[in-house]
Design a protein around this motif. Structure first.
Motif, PDB file in Angstrom:
ATOM      1  N   THR A 111       0.843  -1.186   0.000  1.00 21.53           N
ATOM      2  CA  THR A 111       0.000   0.000   0.000  1.00 21.53           C
ATOM      3  C   THR A 111       0.887   1.248   0.000  1.00 21.53           C
ATOM      4  OG1 THR A 111      -0.113   0.132   2.421  1.00 21.53           O
ATOM      5  CG2 THR A 111      -1.733  -1.247   1.336  1.00 21.53           C
ATOM      6  N   PRO A 112       0.389   2.359  -0.550  1.00 18.59           N
ATOM      7  CA  PRO A 112      -0.935   2.510  -1.136  1.00 18.59           C
ATOM      8  C   PRO A 112      -0.987   2.318  -2.653  1.00 18.59           C
ATOM      9  CG  PRO A 112       0.051   4.656  -0.848  1.00 18.59           C
ATOM     10  CD  PRO A 112       1.072   3.661  -0.376  1.00 18.59           C
ATOM     11  N   GLN A 113       0.169   2.132  -3.301  1.00 21.54           N
ATOM     12  CA  GLN A 113       0.192   2.178  -4.764  1.00 21.54           C
ATOM     13  C   GLN A 113       0.701   0.908  -5.428  1.00 21.54           C
ATOM     14  OE1 GLN A 113       2.550   5.837  -5.188  1.00 21.54           O
ATOM     15  NE2 GLN A 113       0.705   6.864  -5.942  1.00 21.54           N
ATOM     16  N   GLY A 114       0.770  -0.197  -4.703  1.00 23.64           N
ATOM     17  CA  GLY A 114       1.241  -1.434  -5.300  1.00 23.64           C
ATOM     18  C   GLY A 114       2.753  -1.553  -5.243  1.00 23.64           C
ATOM     19  N   PRO A 115       3.291  -2.612  -5.859  1.00 20.04           N
ATOM     20  CA  PRO A 115       2.658  -3.592  -6.750  1.00 20.04           C
ATOM     21  C   PRO A 115       1.862  -4.659  -6.001  1.00 20.04           C
ATOM     22  CG  PRO A 115       4.970  -4.128  -6.468  1.00 20.04           C
ATOM     23  CD  PRO A 115       4.748  -2.835  -5.732  1.00 20.04           C
ATOM     24  N   THR A 116       1.207  -5.543  -6.770  1.00 21.93           N
ATOM     25  CA  THR A 116       0.394  -6.628  -6.215  1.00 21.93           C
ATOM     26  C   THR A 116       0.811  -7.949  -6.843  1.00 21.93           C
ATOM     27  OG1 THR A 116      -1.492  -5.134  -5.942  1.00 21.93           O
ATOM     28  CG2 THR A 116      -1.941  -7.503  -5.887  1.00 21.93           C
ATOM     29  N   LEU A 117       1.105  -8.930  -5.989  1.00 20.19           N
ATOM     30  CA  LEU A 117       1.451 -10.271  -6.438  1.00 20.19           C
ATOM     31  C   LEU A 117       0.248 -11.187  -6.203  1.00 20.19           C
ATOM     32  CD1 LEU A 117       4.230  -8.856  -5.949  1.00 20.19           C
ATOM     33  CD2 LEU A 117       5.123 -11.087  -5.279  1.00 20.19           C
ATOM     34  N   THR A 118      -0.158 -11.903  -7.219  1.00 20.72           N
ATOM     35  CA  THR A 118      -1.292 -12.834  -7.110  1.00 20.72           C
ATOM     36  C   THR A 118      -0.788 -14.262  -7.174  1.00 20.72           C
ATOM     37  OG1 THR A 118      -2.825 -11.257  -8.125  1.00 20.72           O
ATOM     38  CG2 THR A 118      -3.481 -13.566  -8.104  1.00 20.72           C
ATOM     39  N   PHE A 119      -1.077 -15.032  -6.123  1.00 14.93           N
ATOM     40  CA  PHE A 119      -0.672 -16.429  -6.046  1.00 14.93           C
ATOM     41  C   PHE A 119      -1.903 -17.330  -6.080  1.00 14.93           C
ATOM     42  CE2 PHE A 119       2.710 -14.113  -3.881  1.00 14.93           C
ATOM     43  CZ  PHE A 119       3.868 -14.697  -4.397  1.00 14.93           C
ATOM     44  N   LYS A 120      -1.804 -18.400  -6.816  1.00 15.75           N
ATOM     45  CA  LYS A 120      -2.804 -19.464  -6.752  1.00 15.75           C
ATOM     46  C   LYS A 120      -2.391 -20.432  -5.648  1.00 15.75           C
ATOM     47  CE  LYS A 120      -5.045 -22.995  -9.661  1.00 15.75           C
ATOM     48  NZ  LYS A 120      -5.057 -23.617 -11.008  1.00 15.75           N
ATOM     49  N   ILE A 121      -3.314 -20.727  -4.724  1.00 11.23           N
ATOM     50  CA  ILE A 121      -3.018 -21.653  -3.634  1.00 11.23           C
ATOM     51  C   ILE A 121      -3.300 -23.069  -4.127  1.00 11.23           C
ATOM     52  CG2 ILE A 121      -3.493 -22.273  -1.240  1.00 11.23           C
ATOM     53  CD1 ILE A 121      -4.481 -19.449  -0.760  1.00 11.23           C
ATOM     54  N   GLN A 122      -2.237 -23.774  -4.460  1.00 15.35           N
ATOM     55  CA  GLN A 122      -2.395 -25.128  -4.992  1.00 15.35           C
ATOM     56  C   GLN A 122      -2.813 -26.103  -3.889  1.00 15.35           C
ATOM     57  OE1 GLN A 122      -2.338 -25.834  -8.073  1.00 15.35           O
ATOM     58  NE2 GLN A 122      -0.930 -24.521  -9.197  1.00 15.35           N
ATOM     59  N   GLU A 123      -2.182 -25.979  -2.723  1.00 14.14           N
ATOM     60  CA  GLU A 123      -2.489 -26.827  -1.576  1.00 14.14           C
ATOM     61  C   GLU A 123      -2.296 -26.012  -0.304  1.00 14.14           C
ATOM     62  OE1 GLU A 123       0.304 -30.013  -1.860  1.00 14.14           O
ATOM     63  OE2 GLU A 123      -0.869 -31.147  -3.326  1.00 14.14           O
TER      64      GLU A 123
ATOM     65  N   ILE B  85       1.718 -10.336 -11.684  1.00 10.67           N
ATOM     66  CA  ILE B  85       2.139  -9.167 -10.902  1.00 10.67           C
ATOM     67  C   ILE B  85       1.553  -7.935 -11.570  1.00 10.67           C
ATOM     68  CG2 ILE B  85       4.071  -7.801 -10.045  1.00 10.67           C
ATOM     69  CD1 ILE B  85       5.809 -10.282 -10.167  1.00 10.67           C
ATOM     70  N   GLU B  86       0.853  -7.128 -10.786  1.00 12.99           N
ATOM     71  CA  GLU B  86       0.255  -5.890 -11.291  1.00 12.99           C
ATOM     72  C   GLU B  86       1.014  -4.697 -10.738  1.00 12.99           C
ATOM     73  OE1 GLU B  86      -4.440  -6.540 -11.455  1.00 12.99           O
ATOM     74  OE2 GLU B  86      -3.520  -7.459  -9.686  1.00 12.99           O
TER      75      GLU B  86
ATOM     76  N   SER C 298      -4.634  -3.498  -9.299  1.00  9.43           N
ATOM     77  CA  SER C 298      -5.042  -2.859 -10.557  1.00  9.43           C
ATOM     78  C   SER C 298      -3.784  -2.438 -11.308  1.00  9.43           C
ATOM     79  CB  SER C 298      -5.944  -1.643 -10.288  1.00  9.43           C
ATOM     80  OG  SER C 298      -5.226  -0.668  -9.542  1.00  9.43           O
ATOM     81  N   GLY C 299      -3.979  -1.799 -12.445  1.00 13.82           N
ATOM     82  CA  GLY C 299      -2.842  -1.306 -13.220  1.00 13.82           C
ATOM     83  C   GLY C 299      -2.344  -2.326 -14.215  1.00 13.82           C
ATOM     84  N   GLY C 300      -1.261  -1.978 -14.891  1.00 13.45           N
ATOM     85  CA  GLY C 300      -0.702  -2.839 -15.922  1.00 13.45           C
ATOM     86  C   GLY C 300      -0.140  -4.127 -15.362  1.00 13.45           C
TER      87      GLY C 300
END
Length: 311
Positions: free
Chosen positions: A90-102, A272-273, A278-280
């Protein structure tokens, strides 16, 4: 998280990272329990009893985060195919998105152990963070490393108190499977060469029952405990610089024991955004990858404050 909690380390002068762990959308029961496990893991610099309402949106959390010095969001969500964990600066990123496999909950990890260990003061201090396998040179892994390194307070090896190092979070990246193993352990020190019976006696401050014994030496050797000590691996021993407890004294050798306390997760980095959820898109597991510039890396590391405007 307390409102009057320190925001700057009084020794290093660095800003102390703080976090919110919350959900977006409705979570099933096990994921709700995982959310509480993650809040406990992030203690003491998180909001353990953060209350969420259906009408809350991301801007609501941002409005509260600023005055409280919150630097990171951990956001759980569930789609029909899989659960996801987003880690955002916060407040402006970045953001990492993980898929929880297990994943395994802390309660499941405890049930699998013969002697689960969770002292009442285990979560008084933040955990140490150890990252392994991320040094491949790929930019998205470098950004991931910086993000996780800055999600917990940095330590100064010259001033840190060994007694405060009670937990460790380990993230191991497998370059073949592209999966991250997320583990949470408690750290325990045991004096080398001291029997379990003697160690328990010193720790518990109890007067032993000698009524049925002929000599005090019988207490030491009773039931084969006299010379028994747990196997000590020379590679896992340290010489203490200061007193840690009644049985771990300065200048003595102690064995380092790690015991998993959970939660346990297997994660896959999906994207990664540039901004806060949000964002690119600067990285995607599905083949798209844009060059990550130094500004993005610096933002993940320092999280420079900027005014937030709401329409």
């Amino acid at each position: 998280m307390k409102k009057n909690q320190a925001t700057v380390d009084h020794i290093t002068g660095d800003k102390i990272p703080k976090s919110f762990v919350f959900a977006r959308g409705k979570l099933p029961g096990p994921l709700r329990m995982l959310q509480m496990d993650l809040r406990k893991l992030m203690l003491p610099y998180t909001a353990l009893k953060l209350r969420e309402k259906k009408r809350n949106n991301l801007k609501d959390f941002l409005n509260v985060a600023g005055p409280m010095g919150v630097t990171h969001f951990l956001i759980l969500s569930k789609t029909p195919s899989a659960p996801y964990l987003r880690v955002a600066r916060t407040p402006q990123g970045p953001t990492l998105t993980f898929k929880i496999q297990e994943y395994s909950l802390a309660v499941d990890v405890a049930k699998s152990q013969l002697r689960p260990r969770c002292p009442h003061d285990l979560f008084t201090n933040p955990p140490l963070i150890v990252l392994s396998g991320f040094g491949t040179g790929e930019q998205h892994l470098k950004l991931t490393t910086i993000m996780f390194q800055n999600i917990f307070p940095a330590i100064d090896i010259n001033t840190v108190k060994l007694a405060s190092c009670q937990r460790i979070v380990l993230l191991n990246y497998n370059k073949d499977t592209k999966l991250v193993d997320f583990r949470h352990y408690s750290i325990r020190l045991q004096p080398v060469g001291v029997s379990r019976r003697i160690r328990k006696f010193v720790q518990n401050h109890q007067v032993p029952d000698l009524r049925n014994l002929q000599d005090v030496s019988d207490f030491i050797t009773k039931a084969g405990y006299g010379s028994e000590s747990e196997g000590d691996d020379e590679a896992a021993t340290v010489t203490l610089a200061s007193d840690i407890s009644r049985v771990n004294r300065a200048s003595t050798k102690s064995a380092i024991k790690l015991q998993e306390i959970g939660p346990r997760m297997t994660l896959q980095l999906m994207k990664i955004e540039e901004g806060l959820c949000s964002g690119g898109t600067i990285f995607s597991e599905f083949g798209y990858s844009k060059e990550i510039d130094e500004i993005a890396l610096g933002s993940a590391s320092r999280g420079e404050e900027a005014p937030i405007e709401f329409a």
